[in-house]
Scaffold this motif. Structure first.
Motif, PDB file in Angstrom:
ATOM      1  N   GLU A  47       0.835  -1.205   0.000  1.00  0.00           N
ATOM      2  CA  GLU A  47       0.000   0.000   0.000  1.00  0.00           C
ATOM      3  C   GLU A  47       0.872   1.257   0.000  1.00  0.00           C
ATOM      4  O   GLU A  47       0.581   2.234  -0.689  1.00  0.00           O
ATOM      5  N   GLU A  48       1.955   1.219   0.766  1.00  0.00           N
ATOM      6  CA  GLU A  48       2.864   2.362   0.798  1.00  0.00           C
ATOM      7  C   GLU A  48       3.553   2.545  -0.557  1.00  0.00           C
ATOM      8  O   GLU A  48       3.770   3.658  -1.011  1.00  0.00           O
ATOM      9  N   GLY A 135      -4.752  -1.372 -10.086  1.00  0.00           N
ATOM     10  CA  GLY A 135      -6.214  -1.425 -10.062  1.00  0.00           C
ATOM     11  C   GLY A 135      -6.733  -2.486  -9.114  1.00  0.00           C
ATOM     12  O   GLY A 135      -7.693  -2.262  -8.367  1.00  0.00           O
ATOM     13  N   SER A 136      -6.089  -3.653  -9.098  1.00  0.00           N
ATOM     14  CA  SER A 136      -6.552  -4.712  -8.190  1.00  0.00           C
ATOM     15  C   SER A 136      -6.330  -4.319  -6.735  1.00  0.00           C
ATOM     16  O   SER A 136      -7.097  -4.716  -5.859  1.00  0.00           O
ATOM     17  N   GLY A 137      -5.281  -3.523  -6.478  1.00  0.00           N
ATOM     18  CA  GLY A 137      -5.057  -3.027  -5.123  1.00  0.00           C
ATOM     19  C   GLY A 137      -6.193  -2.138  -4.654  1.00  0.00           C
ATOM     20  O   GLY A 137      -6.598  -2.185  -3.491  1.00  0.00           O
ATOM     21  N   VAL A 138      -6.740  -1.345  -5.558  1.00  0.00           N
ATOM     22  CA  VAL A 138      -7.876  -0.482  -5.226  1.00  0.00           C
ATOM     23  C   VAL A 138      -9.105  -1.344  -4.922  1.00  0.00           C
ATOM     24  O   VAL A 138      -9.835  -1.087  -3.970  1.00  0.00           O
ATOM     25  N   PHE A 139      -9.328  -2.393  -5.719  1.00  0.00           N
ATOM     26  CA  PHE A 139     -10.486  -3.255  -5.506  1.00  0.00           C
ATOM     27  C   PHE A 139     -10.359  -4.080  -4.228  1.00  0.00           C
ATOM     28  O   PHE A 139     -11.362  -4.390  -3.590  1.00  0.00           O
ATOM     29  N   LYS A 140      -9.139  -4.446  -3.840  1.00  0.00           N
ATOM     30  CA  LYS A 140      -8.930  -5.227  -2.616  1.00  0.00           C
ATOM     31  C   LYS A 140      -9.377  -4.456  -1.376  1.00  0.00           C
ATOM     32  O   LYS A 140      -9.828  -5.053  -0.404  1.00  0.00           O
ATOM     33  N   GLU A 141      -9.229  -3.136  -1.410  1.00  0.00           N
ATOM     34  CA  GLU A 141      -9.636  -2.319  -0.263  1.00  0.00           C
ATOM     35  C   GLU A 141     -11.151  -2.271  -0.107  1.00  0.00           C
ATOM     36  O   GLU A 141     -11.649  -1.969   0.972  1.00  0.00           O
ATOM     37  N   LYS A 142     -11.877  -2.532  -1.172  1.00  0.00           N
ATOM     38  CA  LYS A 142     -13.351  -2.535  -1.175  1.00  0.00           C
ATOM     39  C   LYS A 142     -13.936  -1.211  -0.705  1.00  0.00           C
ATOM     40  O   LYS A 142     -14.962  -1.171  -0.036  1.00  0.00           O
ATOM     41  N   LYS A 143     -13.262  -0.112  -1.068  1.00  0.00           N
ATOM     42  CA  LYS A 143     -13.783   1.216  -0.769  1.00  0.00           C
ATOM     43  C   LYS A 143     -14.381   1.766  -2.054  1.00  0.00           C
ATOM     44  O   LYS A 143     -13.750   1.759  -3.107  1.00  0.00           O
ATOM     45  N   VAL A 144     -15.590   2.263  -1.959  1.00  0.00           N
ATOM     46  CA  VAL A 144     -16.340   2.685  -3.142  1.00  0.00           C
ATOM     47  C   VAL A 144     -15.735   3.924  -3.796  1.00  0.00           C
ATOM     48  O   VAL A 144     -15.583   3.969  -5.025  1.00  0.00           O
TER      49      VAL A 144
END
Length: 189
Positions: A47-48, A135-144
């Motif tokens: 994430e960092e 992009g998959s990192g963004v989806f892993k967080e599950k924040k809309v």
């Protein structure tokens, strides 16, 4: 983390190696930086690393050098910046100097032209890999909100031809506002 001299040495040789064997521009190096510093050396969390890449992409200049600056600073401060930037710029300087002396031979050589043409496919695949990883990192967080921002940025640039600078500024402002709101919520709790 290891002693500073060892870190500086690994930092220099890592950026030197990555810069030497990275063809296709700065976005190609993002995946390689992640592979080296997150997956292999475990010096930076994933994430960092995404945050550091976002900073490197937002700053003016070559993303490879900007990436070396932010990673070097994160790992070893000002000395880290110096050795990582030196490692990042030496290979292109040497290679471009050699090519400039032999430009006539390179520009008319059919083998070199075919090799460079073939490398385009590889570069496209690596850039697709970077997009997938980020992009998959963004989806892993599950924040809309980040998912909406990602799709809205793509649509604004690709279909509506909105200038990337405007998108970056807008997203930066949204990031600041979101952070401030989250900090106020955290303080109120």
């Amino acid at each position: 983390m290891e002693n500073k001299k060892n870190v500086l040495g690994k930092l220099f040789f890592s950026t030197l190696y990555l810069s030497t064997f990275t063809f296709g521009g700065g976005y190609v190096i993002v995946t390689l930086l992640k592979d080296k510093f997150v997956d292999k050396l475990h010096w930076i969390e994933e994430e960092e690393m995404l945050d550091l890449v976002a900073i490197a992409q937002s700053a003016p200049g070559a993303i490879a050098v900007n990436g070396a600056i932010v990673i070097g600073y994160k790992l070893a401060g000002i000395p880290g910046i110096l050795v990582s930037v030196l490692g990042a710029i030496l290979p292109p300087m040497v290679i471009l100097s050699a090519i400039s002396f032999c430009y006539e031979a390179f520009s008319s050589n059919a083998v070199i032209s075919a090799m460079l043409y073939g490398m385009r496919s590889g570069v496209g695949a690596v850039i697709a890999s970077v997009v997938w990883d980020m992009g998959s990192g963004v989806f892993k967080e599950k924040k809309v909100l980040p998912i909406i921002i990602m799709f809205a940025s793509f649509i604004a640039n690709y279909w509506l031809n909105v200038n990337v600078v405007l998108i970056i500024i807008t997203v930066a402002v949204l990031g600041v506002i979101t952070t401030l709101i989250n900090q106020k919520r955290g303080a109120a709790s």
